[in-house]
Design a protein around this motif. Sequence first.
Motif, PDB file in Angstrom:
ATOM      1  N   GLY A 198      -4.433  18.053   7.654  1.00 48.26           N
ATOM      2  CA  GLY A 198      -3.338  18.088   6.534  1.00 48.26           C
ATOM      3  C   GLY A 198      -2.052  18.918   6.590  1.00 48.26           C
ATOM      4  O   GLY A 198      -1.368  19.136   5.570  1.00 48.26           O
ATOM      5  N   ASP A 199      -1.687  18.998   7.839  1.00 52.05           N
ATOM      6  CA  ASP A 199      -0.326  19.699   8.142  1.00 52.05           C
ATOM      7  C   ASP A 199       0.425  18.829   9.152  1.00 52.05           C
ATOM      8  O   ASP A 199       1.513  19.449   9.351  1.00 52.05           O
ATOM      9  CB  ASP A 199      -0.529  20.891   8.713  1.00 52.05           C
ATOM     10  N   ARG A 200       0.512  17.416   9.286  1.00 49.39           N
ATOM     11  CA  ARG A 200       1.446  16.698   9.825  1.00 49.39           C
ATOM     12  C   ARG A 200       2.642  16.045   9.031  1.00 49.39           C
ATOM     13  O   ARG A 200       3.516  15.373   9.709  1.00 49.39           O
ATOM     14  CB  ARG A 200       0.893  15.845  10.842  1.00 49.39           C
ATOM     15  N   PHE A 201       2.242  15.851   7.858  1.00 47.10           N
ATOM     16  CA  PHE A 201       3.125  15.144   6.737  1.00 47.10           C
ATOM     17  C   PHE A 201       3.381  15.853   5.650  1.00 47.10           C
ATOM     18  O   PHE A 201       2.694  16.375   5.185  1.00 47.10           O
ATOM     19  CB  PHE A 201       2.501  13.572   6.655  1.00 47.10           C
ATOM     20  N   ALA A 202       4.732  15.419   5.077  1.00 48.40           N
ATOM     21  CA  ALA A 202       4.883  15.970   3.743  1.00 48.40           C
ATOM     22  C   ALA A 202       4.653  14.838   2.858  1.00 48.40           C
ATOM     23  O   ALA A 202       5.130  13.838   3.222  1.00 48.40           O
ATOM     24  CB  ALA A 202       6.402  16.528   3.552  1.00 48.40           C
ATOM     25  N   LEU A 203       4.276  15.060   1.652  1.00 44.27           N
ATOM     26  CA  LEU A 203       3.984  14.209   0.361  1.00 44.27           C
ATOM     27  C   LEU A 203       5.365  14.126  -0.108  1.00 44.27           C
ATOM     28  O   LEU A 203       6.046  14.920  -0.664  1.00 44.27           O
ATOM     29  CB  LEU A 203       3.028  14.688  -0.390  1.00 44.27           C
ATOM     30  N   LEU A 204       6.119  12.638   0.040  1.00 44.03           N
ATOM     31  CA  LEU A 204       7.346  12.620  -0.942  1.00 44.03           C
ATOM     32  C   LEU A 204       7.008  11.815  -2.225  1.00 44.03           C
ATOM     33  O   LEU A 204       7.728  12.548  -3.117  1.00 44.03           O
ATOM     34  CB  LEU A 204       7.998  11.456  -0.022  1.00 44.03           C
ATOM     35  N   THR A 205       5.998  11.084  -2.208  1.00 42.96           N
ATOM     36  CA  THR A 205       5.856  10.528  -3.721  1.00 42.96           C
ATOM     37  C   THR A 205       4.576   9.827  -3.569  1.00 42.96           C
ATOM     38  O   THR A 205       3.977   9.223  -2.584  1.00 42.96           O
ATOM     39  CB  THR A 205       7.035   9.621  -4.043  1.00 42.96           C
ATOM     40  N   SER A 206       3.901   9.682  -4.849  1.00 33.06           N
ATOM     41  CA  SER A 206       2.754   8.726  -4.956  1.00 33.06           C
ATOM     42  C   SER A 206       2.965   7.864  -6.387  1.00 33.06           C
ATOM     43  O   SER A 206       3.681   8.386  -7.251  1.00 33.06           O
ATOM     44  CB  SER A 206       1.550   9.457  -4.854  1.00 33.06           C
ATOM     45  N   TYR A 207       2.150   7.059  -6.414  1.00 32.22           N
ATOM     46  CA  TYR A 207       2.190   5.898  -7.836  1.00 32.22           C
ATOM     47  C   TYR A 207       0.974   5.345  -8.073  1.00 32.22           C
ATOM     48  O   TYR A 207       0.454   4.895  -6.941  1.00 32.22           O
ATOM     49  CB  TYR A 207       3.197   5.143  -7.610  1.00 32.22           C
ATOM     50  N   SER A 208       0.092   5.625  -9.034  1.00 35.91           N
ATOM     51  CA  SER A 208      -1.127   5.087  -9.284  1.00 35.91           C
ATOM     52  C   SER A 208      -0.740   3.841 -10.326  1.00 35.91           C
ATOM     53  O   SER A 208      -0.147   4.151 -11.515  1.00 35.91           O
ATOM     54  CB  SER A 208      -2.128   6.091  -9.700  1.00 35.91           C
ATOM     55  N   ASP A 209      -1.187   2.482  -9.866  1.00 34.42           N
ATOM     56  CA  ASP A 209      -0.823   1.375 -10.811  1.00 34.42           C
ATOM     57  C   ASP A 209      -2.262   1.050 -11.462  1.00 34.42           C
ATOM     58  O   ASP A 209      -2.937   0.091 -10.460  1.00 34.42           O
ATOM     59  CB  ASP A 209      -0.152   0.359 -10.141  1.00 34.42           C
ATOM     60  N   ASP A 210      -2.256   1.208 -12.628  1.00 30.28           N
ATOM     61  CA  ASP A 210      -3.715   0.435 -13.248  1.00 30.28           C
ATOM     62  C   ASP A 210      -3.493  -0.648 -14.042  1.00 30.28           C
ATOM     63  O   ASP A 210      -4.296  -1.303 -14.558  1.00 30.28           O
ATOM     64  CB  ASP A 210      -4.196   1.477 -14.229  1.00 30.28           C
ATOM     65  N   GLU A 211      -2.248  -1.377 -13.971  1.00 32.36           N
ATOM     66  CA  GLU A 211      -1.934  -2.457 -14.697  1.00 32.36           C
ATOM     67  C   GLU A 211      -2.234  -3.644 -13.571  1.00 32.36           C
ATOM     68  O   GLU A 211      -2.112  -4.751 -14.496  1.00 32.36           O
ATOM     69  CB  GLU A 211      -0.346  -2.428 -15.098  1.00 32.36           C
ATOM     70  N   ARG A 212      -2.667  -3.481 -12.497  1.00 33.80           N
ATOM     71  CA  ARG A 212      -2.922  -4.683 -11.666  1.00 33.80           C
ATOM     72  C   ARG A 212      -4.174  -5.206 -12.083  1.00 33.80           C
ATOM     73  O   ARG A 212      -5.142  -4.541 -12.519  1.00 33.80           O
ATOM     74  CB  ARG A 212      -2.564  -4.404 -10.254  1.00 33.80           C
ATOM     75  N   ASP A 213      -4.504  -6.407 -11.631  1.00 32.00           N
ATOM     76  CA  ASP A 213      -6.012  -6.929 -11.719  1.00 32.00           C
ATOM     77  C   ASP A 213      -6.791  -6.035 -11.016  1.00 32.00           C
ATOM     78  O   ASP A 213      -7.936  -5.793 -11.463  1.00 32.00           O
ATOM     79  CB  ASP A 213      -5.904  -8.198 -10.948  1.00 32.00           C
ATOM     80  N   ALA A 214      -6.320  -5.266  -9.745  1.00 30.35           N
ATOM     81  CA  ALA A 214      -7.380  -4.525  -8.978  1.00 30.35           C
ATOM     82  C   ALA A 214      -6.347  -3.369  -9.003  1.00 30.35           C
ATOM     83  O   ALA A 214      -5.175  -3.351  -8.448  1.00 30.35           O
ATOM     84  CB  ALA A 214      -7.478  -4.989  -7.749  1.00 30.35           C
ATOM     85  N   PRO A 215      -6.915  -2.248  -9.370  1.00 33.16           N
ATOM     86  CA  PRO A 215      -5.849  -0.945  -9.629  1.00 33.16           C
ATOM     87  C   PRO A 215      -5.511  -0.665  -7.974  1.00 33.16           C
ATOM     88  O   PRO A 215      -6.281  -0.829  -7.194  1.00 33.16           O
ATOM     89  CB  PRO A 215      -7.023   0.084 -10.012  1.00 33.16           C
ATOM     90  N   GLU A 216      -4.324  -0.144  -7.874  1.00 34.15           N
ATOM     91  CA  GLU A 216      -3.766   0.139  -6.494  1.00 34.15           C
ATOM     92  C   GLU A 216      -3.150   1.666  -6.696  1.00 34.15           C
ATOM     93  O   GLU A 216      -2.519   1.850  -7.825  1.00 34.15           O
ATOM     94  CB  GLU A 216      -2.807  -0.662  -6.127  1.00 34.15           C
ATOM     95  N   THR A 217      -3.273   2.238  -5.658  1.00 30.92           N
ATOM     96  CA  THR A 217      -2.449   3.460  -5.647  1.00 30.92           C
ATOM     97  C   THR A 217      -1.401   3.594  -4.295  1.00 30.92           C
ATOM     98  O   THR A 217      -2.230   3.207  -3.049  1.00 30.92           O
ATOM     99  CB  THR A 217      -3.241   4.968  -5.617  1.00 30.92           C
ATOM    100  N   ALA A 218      -0.299   3.752  -4.209  1.00 30.80           N
ATOM    101  CA  ALA A 218       0.527   3.974  -3.067  1.00 30.80           C
ATOM    102  C   ALA A 218       0.917   5.515  -2.779  1.00 30.80           C
ATOM    103  O   ALA A 218       1.222   6.317  -3.818  1.00 30.80           O
ATOM    104  CB  ALA A 218       1.683   3.099  -3.081  1.00 30.80           C
ATOM    105  N   VAL A 219       0.994   5.969  -1.624  1.00 32.04           N
ATOM    106  CA  VAL A 219       1.553   7.283  -1.152  1.00 32.04           C
ATOM    107  C   VAL A 219       2.427   7.170  -0.235  1.00 32.04           C
ATOM    108  O   VAL A 219       2.145   6.448   0.773  1.00 32.04           O
ATOM    109  CB  VAL A 219       0.310   8.234  -0.959  1.00 32.04           C
ATOM    110  N   MET A 220       3.481   7.718  -0.083  1.00 29.44           N
ATOM    111  CA  MET A 220       4.585   7.802   0.507  1.00 29.44           C
ATOM    112  C   MET A 220       4.756   9.228   1.488  1.00 29.44           C
ATOM    113  O   MET A 220       4.791  10.328   0.772  1.00 29.44           O
ATOM    114  CB  MET A 220       5.973   7.516   0.267  1.00 29.44           C
ATOM    115  N   LEU A 221       4.931   9.053   2.805  1.00 31.32           N
ATOM    116  CA  LEU A 221       4.766  10.459   3.626  1.00 31.32           C
ATOM    117  C   LEU A 221       6.078  10.547   4.667  1.00 31.32           C
ATOM    118  O   LEU A 221       6.384   9.417   4.987  1.00 31.32           O
ATOM    119  CB  LEU A 221       3.338  10.563   4.381  1.00 31.32           C
TER     120      LEU A 221
END
Length: 232
Positions: free
Chosen positions: A127-150
């Motif tokens: 848990g120490d090689r990347f910094a978390l830039l942003t994330s987004y959880s999208d429940d409005e899709r037919d299949a819920p998705e989450t994206a994380v940028m590092l």
Amino acid sequence: MTDDNPAYHLDGFEPAAPCHQDLLEAVESSSYKVLGEHRTWTDAYFVLYDEGAPWGIPGEPQLRAVHVARDLKARTFTIDSTELSLVAMAESWLIARGCPGAVVGPDRYRPADAITHALEARIRRDGDRFALLTSYSDDERDAPETAVMLRSLDPQSGPEFRILRESVDMSAGTHTLREGGFATYDQAIQWWEAWRDGGSPPLKPPAHSVPSTAPTAVPVSSAPTVTRPPGR
């Protein structure tokens, strides 16, 4: 999923500082349900799901990792907690604080394939090689998705930017996790905007510059956070 609210077992204990009482009150919300937990004589580790998150600020993390430590001699307690978007990231955060391993079993959070299983194992370990830039959880899709940028914290480890995308198959009760690598922030943002606009742009797996036996890490430490990339 469980219907159980977290039980912290702090009767007879006082907060070591006022901030820990404030945190206790925050994590005692009835909207938090236990996905997984691990206990020792002195410590308790939780991954919680916030049932109210989908009706809150769009895209915000829906998971919370909580570490409770009790001083049995002083009869005091401390609490540390953070919001994260992926179960494996929450588990990595807990492991960094003494938890021996994963706390959410496959009966509650089942990977759809071997790629997902292997990637989550790497996330939990490091848990120490990347910094978390942003994330987004999208429940409005037919299949819920989450994206994380590092973003890589190691200038020798490329590509510099990574994106994780999790897709949930509600009917099968499984989730799929994939990773993509981007040499520049602009390239990562182009993917992010296409995804936020409802698309499913492909993720090209990163060509790791580290040895193949070394795990790819995900940021679950207190790394700097940048402004969320613009959405729709």
